[in-house]
Design a protein around this motif. Structure first.
Motif, PDB file in Angstrom:
ATOM      1  N   MET A  80       0.833  -1.191   0.000  1.00 51.53           N
ATOM      2  CA  MET A  80       0.000   0.000   0.000  1.00 51.53           C
ATOM      3  C   MET A  80       0.873   1.248   0.000  1.00 51.53           C
ATOM      4  O   MET A  80       1.871   1.334   0.695  1.00 51.53           O
ATOM      5  CB  MET A  80      -0.891   0.010   1.238  1.00 51.53           C
ATOM      6  N   LEU A  81       0.476   2.218  -0.817  1.00 55.47           N
ATOM      7  CA  LEU A  81       1.152   3.499  -0.842  1.00 55.47           C
ATOM      8  C   LEU A  81       1.003   4.165   0.514  1.00 55.47           C
ATOM      9  O   LEU A  81      -0.102   4.357   0.987  1.00 55.47           O
ATOM     10  CB  LEU A  81       0.528   4.394  -1.925  1.00 55.47           C
ATOM     11  N   MET A  82       2.097   4.493   1.147  1.00 51.10           N
ATOM     12  CA  MET A  82       2.019   5.135   2.454  1.00 51.10           C
ATOM     13  C   MET A  82       2.443   6.601   2.400  1.00 51.10           C
ATOM     14  O   MET A  82       1.953   7.407   3.151  1.00 51.10           O
ATOM     15  CB  MET A  82       2.855   4.378   3.479  1.00 51.10           C
ATOM     16  N   TYR A  83       3.375   6.951   1.524  1.00 54.41           N
ATOM     17  CA  TYR A  83       3.834   8.329   1.425  1.00 54.41           C
ATOM     18  C   TYR A  83       3.827   8.745  -0.031  1.00 54.41           C
ATOM     19  O   TYR A  83       4.094   7.953  -0.915  1.00 54.41           O
ATOM     20  CB  TYR A  83       5.235   8.494   2.018  1.00 54.41           C
ATOM     21  N   SER A  84       3.501   9.999  -0.287  1.00 57.27           N
ATOM     22  CA  SER A  84       3.367  10.498  -1.637  1.00 57.27           C
ATOM     23  C   SER A  84       4.081  11.830  -1.757  1.00 57.27           C
ATOM     24  O   SER A  84       4.102  12.621  -0.829  1.00 57.27           O
ATOM     25  CB  SER A  84       1.882  10.669  -1.965  1.00 57.27           C
ATOM     26  N   THR A  85       4.659  12.088  -2.930  1.00 57.10           N
ATOM     27  CA  THR A  85       5.261  13.400  -3.162  1.00 57.10           C
ATOM     28  C   THR A  85       4.200  14.411  -3.571  1.00 57.10           C
ATOM     29  O   THR A  85       4.421  15.600  -3.509  1.00 57.10           O
ATOM     30  CB  THR A  85       6.349  13.316  -4.242  1.00 57.10           C
ATOM     31  N   THR A  86       3.041  13.925  -4.004  1.00 55.46           N
ATOM     32  CA  THR A  86       1.902  14.765  -4.345  1.00 55.46           C
ATOM     33  C   THR A  86       0.834  14.549  -3.273  1.00 55.46           C
ATOM     34  O   THR A  86       0.569  13.412  -2.906  1.00 55.46           O
ATOM     35  CB  THR A  86       1.341  14.377  -5.725  1.00 55.46           C
ATOM     36  N   PRO A  87       0.228  15.606  -2.774  1.00 53.54           N
ATOM     37  CA  PRO A  87      -0.733  15.441  -1.684  1.00 53.54           C
ATOM     38  C   PRO A  87      -1.910  14.523  -2.020  1.00 53.54           C
ATOM     39  O   PRO A  87      -2.439  14.550  -3.124  1.00 53.54           O
ATOM     40  CB  PRO A  87      -1.235  16.862  -1.428  1.00 53.54           C
ATOM     41  N   ILE A  88      -2.283  13.720  -1.044  1.00 57.26           N
ATOM     42  CA  ILE A  88      -3.478  12.883  -1.108  1.00 57.26           C
ATOM     43  C   ILE A  88      -4.592  13.733  -0.504  1.00 57.26           C
ATOM     44  O   ILE A  88      -4.419  14.331   0.556  1.00 57.26           O
ATOM     45  CB  ILE A  88      -3.269  11.582  -0.318  1.00 57.26           C
ATOM     46  N   THR A  89      -5.726  13.803  -1.181  1.00 62.81           N
ATOM     47  CA  THR A  89      -6.809  14.680  -0.767  1.00 62.81           C
ATOM     48  C   THR A  89      -7.966  13.890  -0.175  1.00 62.81           C
ATOM     49  O   THR A  89      -8.398  12.899  -0.754  1.00 62.81           O
ATOM     50  CB  THR A  89      -7.333  15.497  -1.968  1.00 62.81           C
ATOM     51  N   VAL A  90      -8.444  14.339   0.977  1.00 67.74           N
ATOM     52  CA  VAL A  90      -9.700  13.843   1.524  1.00 67.74           C
ATOM     53  C   VAL A  90     -10.726  14.912   1.172  1.00 67.74           C
ATOM     54  O   VAL A  90     -10.640  16.048   1.630  1.00 67.74           O
ATOM     55  CB  VAL A  90      -9.632  13.612   3.048  1.00 67.74           C
ATOM     56  N   HIS A  91     -11.646  14.530   0.293  1.00 68.47           N
ATOM     57  CA  HIS A  91     -12.645  15.462  -0.233  1.00 68.47           C
ATOM     58  C   HIS A  91     -14.013  15.146   0.362  1.00 68.47           C
ATOM     59  O   HIS A  91     -14.416  13.997   0.401  1.00 68.47           O
ATOM     60  CB  HIS A  91     -12.708  15.346  -1.759  1.00 68.47           C
TER      61      HIS A  91
ATOM     62  N   ILE B 162     -17.619  11.443   1.851  1.00 66.06           N
ATOM     63  CA  ILE B 162     -16.161  11.583   1.788  1.00 66.06           C
ATOM     64  C   ILE B 162     -15.582  10.642   0.748  1.00 66.06           C
ATOM     65  O   ILE B 162     -16.013   9.504   0.599  1.00 66.06           O
ATOM     66  CB  ILE B 162     -15.530  11.286   3.161  1.00 66.06           C
ATOM     67  N   GLU B 163     -14.565  11.138   0.042  1.00 62.95           N
ATOM     68  CA  GLU B 163     -13.780  10.288  -0.831  1.00 62.95           C
ATOM     69  C   GLU B 163     -12.313  10.680  -0.694  1.00 62.95           C
ATOM     70  O   GLU B 163     -11.996  11.819  -0.366  1.00 62.95           O
ATOM     71  CB  GLU B 163     -14.251  10.385  -2.284  1.00 62.95           C
ATOM     72  N   VAL B 164     -11.443   9.710  -0.914  1.00 63.10           N
ATOM     73  CA  VAL B 164     -10.006   9.942  -0.843  1.00 63.10           C
ATOM     74  C   VAL B 164      -9.475   9.875  -2.265  1.00 63.10           C
ATOM     75  O   VAL B 164      -9.714   8.903  -2.980  1.00 63.10           O
ATOM     76  CB  VAL B 164      -9.315   8.887   0.056  1.00 63.10           C
ATOM     77  N   LEU B 165      -8.770  10.926  -2.688  1.00 68.39           N
ATOM     78  CA  LEU B 165      -8.222  11.003  -4.029  1.00 68.39           C
ATOM     79  C   LEU B 165      -6.708  10.842  -3.961  1.00 68.39           C
ATOM     80  O   LEU B 165      -6.015  11.659  -3.344  1.00 68.39           O
ATOM     81  CB  LEU B 165      -8.573  12.341  -4.681  1.00 68.39           C
ATOM     82  N   ILE B 166      -6.195   9.797  -4.612  1.00 71.45           N
ATOM     83  CA  ILE B 166      -4.767   9.511  -4.624  1.00 71.45           C
ATOM     84  C   ILE B 166      -4.244   9.806  -6.023  1.00 71.45           C
ATOM     85  O   ILE B 166      -4.669   9.165  -6.991  1.00 71.45           O
ATOM     86  CB  ILE B 166      -4.496   8.040  -4.263  1.00 71.45           C
TER      87      ILE B 166
END
Length: 74
Positions: A2-13, A44-48
């Protein structure tokens, strides 16, 4: 894995009017925050980000299951 860290922000919308989006650098932090908003989970949705303006979107039952999995590991 599972992706745990990202260089681009993960958004909780949230689709609730007047609710600001929240941005996180880790999927775990985004999922934990979504879990804190359990009363509003249906909005709520999470955008990766996956590149080229594309996203993986996690919502509904899939998001609920991921919240349960992440929060159970604490």
């Amino acid at each position: 894995m599972m992706l745990m860290y990202s260089t681009t922000p993960i958004t909780v919308h949230s689709w609730l009017p007047g609710t600001a989006n929240k941005h996180f650098i880790s999927l775990q932090a985004a999922i934990e925050y979504a879990g804190e908003q359990a009363d509003e989970l249906s909005t709520i949705e999470v955008l990766i980000p996956t590149g080229n303006h594309r996203f993986v979107i996690i919502w509904g039952e899939q998001l609920a299951a991921l919240i349960k999995r992440i929060c159970a590991s604490h």
